[in-house]
Motif scaffolding. Structure first.
Motif, mmCIF file in Angstrom:
data_model
loop_
_atom_site.group_PDB
_atom_site.id
_atom_site.type_symbol
_atom_site.label_atom_id
_atom_site.label_comp_id
_atom_site.label_asym_id
_atom_site.label_seq_id
_atom_site.Cartn_x
_atom_site.Cartn_y
_atom_site.Cartn_z
ATOM 1 N N TRP A 1 -15.576 -35.444 28.005
ATOM 2 C CA TRP A 1 -16.075 -35.104 26.659
ATOM 3 C C TRP A 1 -15.404 -33.837 26.132
ATOM 4 O O TRP A 1 -14.966 -33.778 24.985
ATOM 5 C CB TRP A 1 -17.588 -34.941 26.727
ATOM 6 C CG TRP A 1 -18.202 -34.462 25.444
ATOM 7 C CD1 TRP A 1 -18.386 -33.180 25.042
ATOM 8 C CD2 TRP A 1 -18.695 -35.290 24.371
ATOM 9 N NE1 TRP A 1 -18.964 -33.134 23.802
ATOM 10 C CE2 TRP A 1 -19.166 -34.418 23.358
ATOM 11 C CE3 TRP A 1 -18.786 -36.646 24.160
ATOM 12 C CZ2 TRP A 1 -19.732 -34.883 22.181
ATOM 13 C CZ3 TRP A 1 -19.350 -37.119 22.978
ATOM 14 C CH2 TRP A 1 -19.808 -36.245 22.011
ATOM 15 N N LEU B 1 -11.885 -42.938 29.339
ATOM 16 C CA LEU B 1 -13.150 -42.304 28.981
ATOM 17 C C LEU B 1 -12.939 -41.246 27.901
ATOM 18 O O LEU B 1 -13.744 -41.117 26.968
ATOM 19 C CB LEU B 1 -13.784 -41.692 30.230
ATOM 20 C CG LEU B 1 -15.238 -41.238 30.112
ATOM 21 C CD1 LEU B 1 -16.141 -42.390 29.703
ATOM 22 C CD2 LEU B 1 -15.721 -40.637 31.425
ATOM 23 N N LYS C 1 -10.111 -41.799 33.633
ATOM 24 C CA LYS C 1 -10.348 -40.614 32.814
ATOM 25 C C LYS C 1 -9.720 -40.745 31.431
ATOM 26 O O LYS C 1 -10.340 -40.398 30.421
ATOM 27 C CB LYS C 1 -9.811 -39.370 33.528
ATOM 28 C CG LYS C 1 -10.111 -38.087 32.751
ATOM 29 C CD LYS C 1 -9.622 -36.845 33.472
ATOM 30 C CE LYS C 1 -9.936 -35.592 32.648
ATOM 31 N NZ LYS C 1 -9.454 -34.364 33.309
ATOM 32 N N SER D 1 -17.832 -36.968 33.451
ATOM 33 C CA SER D 1 -17.992 -37.253 32.022
ATOM 34 C C SER D 1 -17.988 -35.971 31.201
ATOM 35 O O SER D 1 -17.559 -35.980 30.038
ATOM 36 C CB SER D 1 -19.290 -38.025 31.784
ATOM 37 O OG SER D 1 -19.299 -39.236 32.485
#
Length: 546
Positions: free
Chosen positions: A391, A424, A421, A387
């Motif tokens: 980000w 996300l 991915k 994560s």
């Protein structure tokens, strides 16, 4: 059989979709590609649960398809264009017929469930009546037991009490002879008063039970006690006319100077048995119909899954192919404005500006629809994803330099999760972009935090923007839902809907908490099963939502 109800969509979503498709139909040269999208409008109307809505959507889409025939700029042979339009109208009505069939099946299933509930209520009422009768019988037997001593002393029997009882009652001596029958017993078995006195109790039983009954009677007298007769067996009485009927019998022995007597209370349970049989038949019929309907619904669901998959693929391809002609419209209008802008009147330049702006907004809408279509496709595999990297990549894709101090974007140490991915990164990018778009006068501050609860990760993305009114905290995740005018804040109203689809794809949920003027915090959960992480969580930096 209980099924989880589908989420219903309001009809205005279908209306908005129809309007968007119609505008694209008359502005873009794509032949049959756009009219086929009217099938989506019918499916959205079906999700509202209204048959009238489905009919209205089908008729409206058909009319829009025909109107588009005259207003569309599509080139080609007229015969092929008309054939394409008729094909689109046929697809709309096929989808409408399927949706109406599904709604009809759902109504029938609800009606059958109500019928079953009514029968169950009637069964309970019958059982309560039987219970009251049995309690009345028990009360009479209790009164009789209190009179045993007096009866033994007076050498008499409780004929007056028994005769007045509302339940059929017989008194039998140790030899199996009837010595007393009240009025209700004579009426139940079809005999005249005193006609049963002196006869063997077996006369009131069907022939198939008579041979074994003396043995059962002797066993009972060996250790007499108040109890039901033949527990676990179906008992039947025999009327004088030879007809049989189901009964429930209670036995209560008592001693007198003349010997042991047995007082029997008899209840006709024909109605209860009939109701039980009717309910058994109904249950069997309902099970058969449920299996048939389930098989039909499985077929329809499979057909709908195939149709949805095809429509998703079609929407993906169509929205992708629409990019090029819109790009050309926008580019040529801008070239036209540059070439002859000075020779045109102010109104003409303004009209060209409208065309360019509309093409840009349409490109943005199609681009967001393409992104939404990607988010709804579930064929890709979830893998362990960092994560933190997702980000950081989302921040790098934003159109600003975090080092210049104009924006403060920070994060905690985020965990590894099972995710895709790209999805996300898109989720984080949409939430950051949303925070920066609806900024206040202060320097924008965006922070991502993490907490762990009940086998899942709880992410939060908070900002210090303008905030959201409480009544809109759920509707902001609806596709095309906008809270502000387009001239105040740009956008298509799809970004948060994409976030919701991505989170649901990961097996989690997303929601928002906000105070107007103070900022908004978006929360979403991701399961942490099967993924190990060394994330150190500090409660000081995270406020968990209740």
């Amino acid at each position: 059989m209980e099924t989880k109800p589908h989420r219903r969509y309001p009809l205005w979503i279908a209306a908005v979709a129809a309007a968007v498709i119609f505008l694209a139909d008359i502005l873009v040269e794509l032949g049959v590609a756009i009219p086929l999208l009217y099938v989506v409008v019918v499916l959205l109307a079906c999700r509202s649960g209204s048959e009238r809505g489905v009919w209205t959507a089908a008729v409206g889409c058909t009319l829009l398809t025909l109107v588009g025939l005259f207003l569309s700029r599509s080139g080609g042979e007229p015969a092929k264009i008309i054939a394409n339009r008729l094909l689109s109208a046929s697809a709309v009505w096929i989808a409408a017929a399927t949706c109406l069939h599904i709604l009809t099946l759902q109504k029938q299933q609800a009606q059958r469930a109500k019928t079953a509930e009514d029968l169950a209520a009637e069964s309970r009422r019958r059982q309560m009546e039987d219970h009251k009768q049995r309690r009345a019988l028990q009360s009479v037997l209790e009164d009789l037991r209190h009179e045993r001593e007096r009866l033994a002393a007076s050498n008499s029997r409780p004929s007056a009490t028994v005769d007045a009882a509302p339940t059929a009652m017989l008194m039998v001596d140790s030899g199996g002879r009837i010595v007393l029958a009240n009025a209700r017993a004579n009426e139940l078995f079809g005999y005249q008063p005193t006609e049963l006195l002196g006869q063997a109790i077996e006369v009131l039983m069907p022939e198939r039970f008579r041979a074994e009954h003396p043995n059962h009677r002797r066993d009972f007298l060996t250790s007499p006690a108040a109890r039901p007769m033949g527990p676990g067996r179906d008992l039947y009485g025999l009327r004088k006319d030879g007809s049989e009927f189901p009964v429930s019998v209670g036995l209560s022995p008592f001693e007198t100077e003349e010997g042991t007597f047995v007082l029997s209370g008899i209840v006709d349970i024909t109605e209860s048995k009939k109701l039980e049989e009717d309910q058994r038949k109904l249950n069997s019929e309902l099970e058969r119909r449920v299996k048939e309907r389930t098989a039909e619904l499985d077929e329809v669901n499979q057909a709908l899954k195939n149709t949805n998959a095809e429509l998703e693929q079609f929407a993906y391809i169509a929205s992708h192919d629409l990019q090029e002609p819109l790009r050309k419209v926008s580019a040529f209008c801008e070239l036209l404005q540059e070439e002859v802008g000075g020779e045109l009147s102010g109104d003409a330049n303004q009209y060209i500006g409208y065309v360019v702006d509309g093409a840009r907004r349409m490109r943005a809408l199609i681009s967001d629809l393409l992104m939404y279509s990607r988010a709804t496709r579930t064929g890709r595999q979830l893998v362990v994803t960092d994560s933190n990297a997702a980000w950081d990549e989302a921040v790098a894709l934003m159109d600003f330099d975090p080092a210049d101090g104009s924006v403060q974007i920070t994060r905690d140490n985020l965990p590894h999760v099972l995710a895709e991915k790209v999805g996300l990164v898109q989720l984080f990018q949409n939430l950051i972009s949303n925070a920066l778009k609806y900024r206040s006068d202060a320097t924008p501050v965006v922070h991502a935090a993490i907490a762990q609860r009940d086998g899942e990760w709880l992410f939060s993305v908070s900002d210090n923007g303008i905030g959201i009114e409480p009544q809109y905290l759920e509707t902001i995740f609806v596709i095309f839902k906008r809270l502000h005018a387009r001239d105040a804040y740009s956008g298509t109203g799809i970004g948060l809907a994409v976030c919701k689809k991505i989170v649901e794809r990961l097996g989690g949920t997303i929601w928002a908490e906000s105070k107007p003027g103070e900022g908004t915090t978006f929360y979403f959960t991701v399961p942490n099963e099967g993924v190990s992480s060394d994330v150190c969580i500090s409660d000081e930096n995270f406020a968990t939502a209740d």
